[in-house]
Design a protein around this motif. Structure first.
Motif, short mmCIF file in Angstrom:
data_model
loop_
_atom_site.label_atom_id
_atom_site.label_comp_id
_atom_site.label_asym_id
_atom_site.label_seq_id
_atom_site.Cartn_x
_atom_site.Cartn_y
_atom_site.Cartn_z
N ARG A 123 67.41 100.73 86.82
CA ARG A 123 67.91 101.55 85.72
C ARG A 123 68.18 100.66 84.50
NH1 ARG A 123 69.75 106.66 87.13
NH2 ARG A 123 71.41 106.77 85.57
N TRP A 124 68.30 101.32 83.35
CA TRP A 124 68.65 100.62 82.12
C TRP A 124 70.12 100.90 81.82
CZ3 TRP A 124 66.84 102.62 76.69
CH2 TRP A 124 67.47 101.86 75.69
N THR A 125 70.90 99.83 81.76
CA THR A 125 72.31 99.93 81.42
C THR A 125 72.54 99.28 80.05
OG1 THR A 125 72.99 99.84 83.74
CG2 THR A 125 74.67 99.33 82.09
N THR B 206 64.91 96.36 86.26
CA THR B 206 66.30 96.62 85.87
C THR B 206 66.53 95.99 84.50
OG1 THR B 206 67.03 96.56 88.18
CG2 THR B 206 68.72 96.25 86.49
N VAL B 207 67.13 96.74 83.60
CA VAL B 207 67.40 96.26 82.25
C VAL B 207 68.89 96.39 81.96
CG1 VAL B 207 67.00 96.64 79.78
CG2 VAL B 207 65.11 96.91 81.42
N VAL B 208 69.48 95.33 81.43
CA VAL B 208 70.86 95.36 80.94
C VAL B 208 70.84 94.79 79.53
CG1 VAL B 208 73.27 94.74 81.33
CG2 VAL B 208 71.71 94.96 83.29
N ALA C 242 69.78 104.90 76.95
CA ALA C 242 69.79 104.22 78.25
C ALA C 242 70.12 105.21 79.37
CB ALA C 242 70.81 103.09 78.23
N ASP C 243 69.94 104.76 80.61
CA ASP C 243 70.35 105.59 81.75
C ASP C 243 71.87 105.62 81.86
OD1 ASP C 243 67.67 106.13 82.76
OD2 ASP C 243 67.63 104.01 83.31
N ASP C 244 72.48 104.44 81.72
CA ASP C 244 73.93 104.31 81.90
C ASP C 244 74.50 103.48 80.76
OD1 ASP C 244 73.94 105.54 84.61
OD2 ASP C 244 72.84 103.73 85.14
N VAL C 245 75.79 103.67 80.50
CA VAL C 245 76.47 102.92 79.45
C VAL C 245 77.76 102.33 80.01
CG1 VAL C 245 77.63 103.04 77.20
CG2 VAL C 245 75.52 104.32 77.59
N VAL C 246 77.97 101.05 79.73
CA VAL C 246 79.25 100.38 80.02
C VAL C 246 79.97 100.21 78.69
CG1 VAL C 246 80.35 98.27 80.84
CG2 VAL C 246 78.37 99.18 82.06
#
Length: 257
Positions: free
Chosen positions: A34-36, A195-197, A209-213
């Motif tokens: 996933r991309w975070t 996987t992308v961060v 993105a898929d997810d956000v921190v």
């Protein structure tokens, strides 16, 4: 999410810069494939968090695990093959050609003093074409604009062909069309199992993105899907309600308040 599907697990991570505590007890689990995007105000600790995940700075406490393995105990070559890094304002000799800069991404795959292999050449060509930098492959890096240079450094990271790509402000100096190209490239990377961060100042881009921190004051304030209302409210909160996240033409945008 099971540990087997975690790309990164951070447990009670603390890190200091210049004698000042920057990360304060970070607990975080980021999924593989996933991309975070990591967002937050200036000085929140975003870049420090990414460097901790890359193993680029010592920790005062805690542990970072990559695909279940303690990052601190991974052999350097193994880590370099699994993690590709694109940092801010990276120093690279301006005398090197674009081709040679991108070829540096293949060093983890080559033996000591071994010449580049056919696989190395193919990986570099693919990376330069993906970032639309192939036409300048023979030009020196110092002859390029800031945006062109950024695309070459991205190609270097892509040439590693690592399973995980970490990027700190990858959109620096890129104009809107090339930002859109970068977005499509990230989607293709994830669709291919990568996987992308990424740390991003561009909140609207982070919402793709898929997810956000969401980070503030050295702590994780929220971690969730980019499309969730709770994620949007957390982003608005850490920016002191000075932006509002709203839907527009089927996507989310961040508007100044």
């Amino acid at each position: 999410m099971s540990t087997a599907r975690a790309a990164f697990e951070l447990q009670a991570v603390q890190a200091h810069l210049g004698g000042r505590a920057v990360l304060q007890g970070i607990d975080l689990c980021l999924p593989a494939g996933r991309w975070t995007a990591i967002v937050g105000p200036n000085g929140a600790g975003k870049s420090t968090l990414l460097k901790a995940m890359a193993g680029l700075l010592p920790l005062q406490a805690g542990q970072v695990r990559l695909h279940g393995h303690d990052l601190a105990h991974l052999p350097a070559r193994q880590r370099a093959r699994q993690l590709a890094w694109l940092g801010q304002n990276e120093a690279t000799s301006d005398d090197l050609s674009v081709w040679d800069v991108a070829l540096l991404g293949r060093l983890p795959h080559r033996g000591w003093l071994a010449p580049p292999s056919a696989a190395d050449h193919a990986a570099v060509q693919t990376a330069l074409q993906a970032t639309h930098a192939w036409a300048w492959r023979d030009r020196p890096l110092g002859a390029l604009s800031g945006g062109e240079r950024q695309r070459v450094l991205l190609a270097r990271a892509l040439a590693v062909q690592a399973s995980t790509l970490l990027m700190d402000e990858p959109l620096a100096n890129l104009d809107p069309p090339h930002q859109a190209d970068w977005l499509q490239l990230m989607r293709r990377t994830v669709a291919g199992g990568g996987t992308v961060v990424s740390v991003l100042h561009e909140v609207a881009m982070a919402l793709h993105a898929d997810d956000v921190v969401v980070v503030a004051q050295g702590r994780v304030r929220h971690h969730g899907p980019a499309a969730d209302a709770a994620t949007h409210r957390a982003i608005e909160a850490v920016f002191d309600q000075r932006l509002a996240i709203r839907p527009l033409d089927g996507q989310w945008v961040a508007l100044p308040q």
